[in-house]
Design an enzyme around this catalytic site. Structure first.
Site, PDB file in Angstrom:
ATOM      1  N   ASN A 154       0.673  -1.142   0.117  1.00 35.00           N
ATOM      2  CA  ASN A 154      -0.067   0.039  -0.116  1.00 35.00           C
ATOM      3  C   ASN A 154       0.792   1.291  -0.066  1.00 35.00           C
ATOM      4  OD1 ASN A 154       0.659  -0.652   2.698  1.00 35.00           O
ATOM      5  ND2 ASN A 154      -0.869   0.404   3.487  1.00 35.00           N
ATOM      6  N   GLU A 253       3.810  -4.548  12.376  1.00 34.84           N
ATOM      7  CA  GLU A 253       2.875  -3.485  12.199  1.00 34.84           C
ATOM      8  C   GLU A 253       1.560  -3.897  11.376  1.00 34.84           C
ATOM      9  OE1 GLU A 253       0.669  -1.140  10.696  1.00 34.84           O
ATOM     10  OE2 GLU A 253       2.262  -0.054   9.606  1.00 34.84           O
ATOM     11  N   CYS A 287      -3.038   1.394   6.615  1.00 36.38           N
ATOM     12  CA  CYS A 287      -3.160   0.985   8.050  1.00 36.38           C
ATOM     13  C   CYS A 287      -3.802   1.906   9.011  1.00 36.38           C
ATOM     14  CB  CYS A 287      -1.927   0.164   8.674  1.00 36.38           C
ATOM     15  SG  CYS A 287      -0.671   1.337   8.795  1.00 36.38           S
TER      16      CYS A 287
END
Length: 485
Positions: A154, A253, A287
């Site tokens: 992303n 993460e 995220c």
């Protein structure tokens, strides 16, 4: 300055060469499905070769003078800016990132490099007081050795660099496995930068291969001492299990279900402006992107109206056009997944205020109202341009709604009463939260990371230095000591 060539090749021990597997990764532009590159896959042999090269280079790089490591990182940061247009073009074509997103991603990566360039002179040890007469206690800080980095699709340039730069700055060598959707922006493009910056061979290695073949082996290989992974919670849990069995450190993460809270006394225009950034930057494929909007009932309709008006004005289209706001998702599979959650939520009572339609991998920005926490669009991480609005009656209900799902990465809270805002923010079970801002914040000197299902460890500043190093206690008994035995 000539564009980088050979980006479809593996980079192992300073050499660019094709993988030896009889399999290929097709690097596809998600907007028009055109093929950018064909990559011959790496297999277990190349993975072992890459980790072997990193291990062989680890002692020399770990003992390099601090100014040598510093200067290479600074040179890489300079090259990142000099090649900004080339890199932005790759972000648009490979990751579907619009111009504003590409600019922001490159600047974030640059800031990470500049912050990390200070690390070689900040890796301090300690002298501790000892309870034993005549003893001196020293604590030395050392590199881990080899770090394995699995990067996401992303924000591939920034989120790869967030691990690459501090790992190298702290004296570690690395092997990077980029996402198959973004092998260039998450892997080989960055290797070219560091190669041009003068990094010694073997210090930076890239393997591009199918996760079904090399994914588990990448984590279980005996050489790496830390696995740094950014991606989904289910995959991160699997990596954590494999790493734990091998007693490796992990920095994970993972996913988020981030709340954007609007209190009754909020500045609505300011809140809506922040909401647009926090929800729709890179089509919500971040995220930290807002997953749920919790809005105080007295201002719920007004907030919905203002957010909808701004959402309808977004330009949807080709991310290579500079005025495009919303480009494609990474592939059509993601669109279908999100539309299914929308349809099921509507069947349970949610209402589509605008959007919802799709053109291929491009999902038009969508606002849903009358959403509840138990609906799929609220329960699941959206990772797309959909804004679900959930009303709340009072602070107690807001806190209950915010904390009842098992994620805790980022968030935002809007109120004119900053003191009360901070008090409420500290009650949200999340690693990061921002008062009178939006949830997509990442600064290289701040602790970045989540709680609960959103991950382990912290990136940024002194916190990532702790992740990327180990300490050794060395004591010296200067005077003869009496022993009980």
């Amino acid at each position: 300055m000539q564009p980088y060539q050979g980006l479809e090749l593996q980079f192992i021990n300073g050499e660019w060469k094709p993988g030896r597997e009889d399999d290929y990764i097709k690097d596809i532009n998600p907007f028009d499905n055109s093929e950018l590159l064909t990559i011959k896959c790496a297999g277990l042999a190349e993975l072992d070769e890459a980790y072997g090269a990193a291990k062989a280079a680890a002692t020399g790089w770990g003992n390099a003078l601090p100014q040598e490591r510093r200067d290479i990182l600074i040179r890489a940061a300079q090259l990142l800016l000099e090649r900004k247009d080339e890199i932005a073009n790759w972000i648009a074509r490979e990751a579907g990132g619009a111009h504003a997103k590409a600019e922001a991603e490159i600047m974030l990566a640059h800031e990470v490099l500049m912050e990390a360039s200070s690390f070689p002179n900040r890796l301090h040890g300690f002298i501790l007081n000892s309870s034993t007469p005549g003893k001196e206690s020293r604590v030395y800080r050392k590199p881990l050795g080899v770090v394995g980095i699995i990067s996401p699709w992303n924000f591939p340039v920034h989120l790869s660099m967030r691990s690459i730069a501090p790992a190298l700055a702290c004296g570690n060598t690395i092997v990077v496995k980029p996402a198959s959707q973004t092998p260039v922006t998450g892997g080989t493009l960055l290797a070219k930068l560091f190669e041009e910056a003068g990094l010694p061979k073997g210090v930076f290695n890239v393997v591009m291969g199918k996760s079904s073949l090399i994914g588990d082996a990448f984590v279980q290989h005996p050489v790496p001492k830390l696995i740094s992974f950014t991606g989904s919670t289910p995959v991160g849990k699997g990596i954590g299990k494999l790493a734990g069995e091998a007693l490796k450190k992990v920095a994970l993460e993972l996913g988020g279900n981030n709340v954007f809270i609007v209190m009754e006394d909020a500045d609505l225009d300011r809140a809506v402006a922040a909401a647009m950034m926090g929800k729709f930057m890179h089509q919500g494929q971040i995220c930290m992107a807002v997953n749920r909007f919790l809005v105080h009932e007295p201002i719920y309709d007004a907030f919905c109206e203002k957010l909808t008006a701004r959402t309808k004005a977004l330009k949807v289209g080709d991310p290579q056009q500079r005025d495009t706001d919303i480009g494609p998702l990474i592939d059509e599979k993601q669109v279908k997944r999100i539309q299914k959650d929308i349809e099921e939520s509507v069947a349970q009572g949610a209402k589509v205020v605008c959007g919802g339609e799709a053109d291929g991998a491009t999902l038009h920005p969508t606002v849903l109202r009358d959403v509840r926490n138990d609906m799929p669009i609220a329960q699941n991480e959206i990772f797309g341009p959909v804004a679900p609005l959930i009303p709340f009656r009072d602070e107690a209900e807001m806190l209950q709604l915010a904390n009842e799902l098992d994620f805790g990465l980022s968030g935002a809270l809007h109120t004119r009463n900053v003191t009360r805002g901070v008090q409420l923010a500290r009650q949200i079970e999340t690693g990061m939260i921002h008062v009178n801002d939006q949830s997509v914040n990442d600064e290289p000197n701040a602790p970045f990371g989540g709680e609960r299902e959103s991950g382990l460890g912290r990136f940024g500043g002194q916190w990532v230095m702790e992740e990327m190093t180990r300490v050794q206690w060395v004591s010296v008994q200067h005077e003869p000591r009496e022993y009980p035995i």
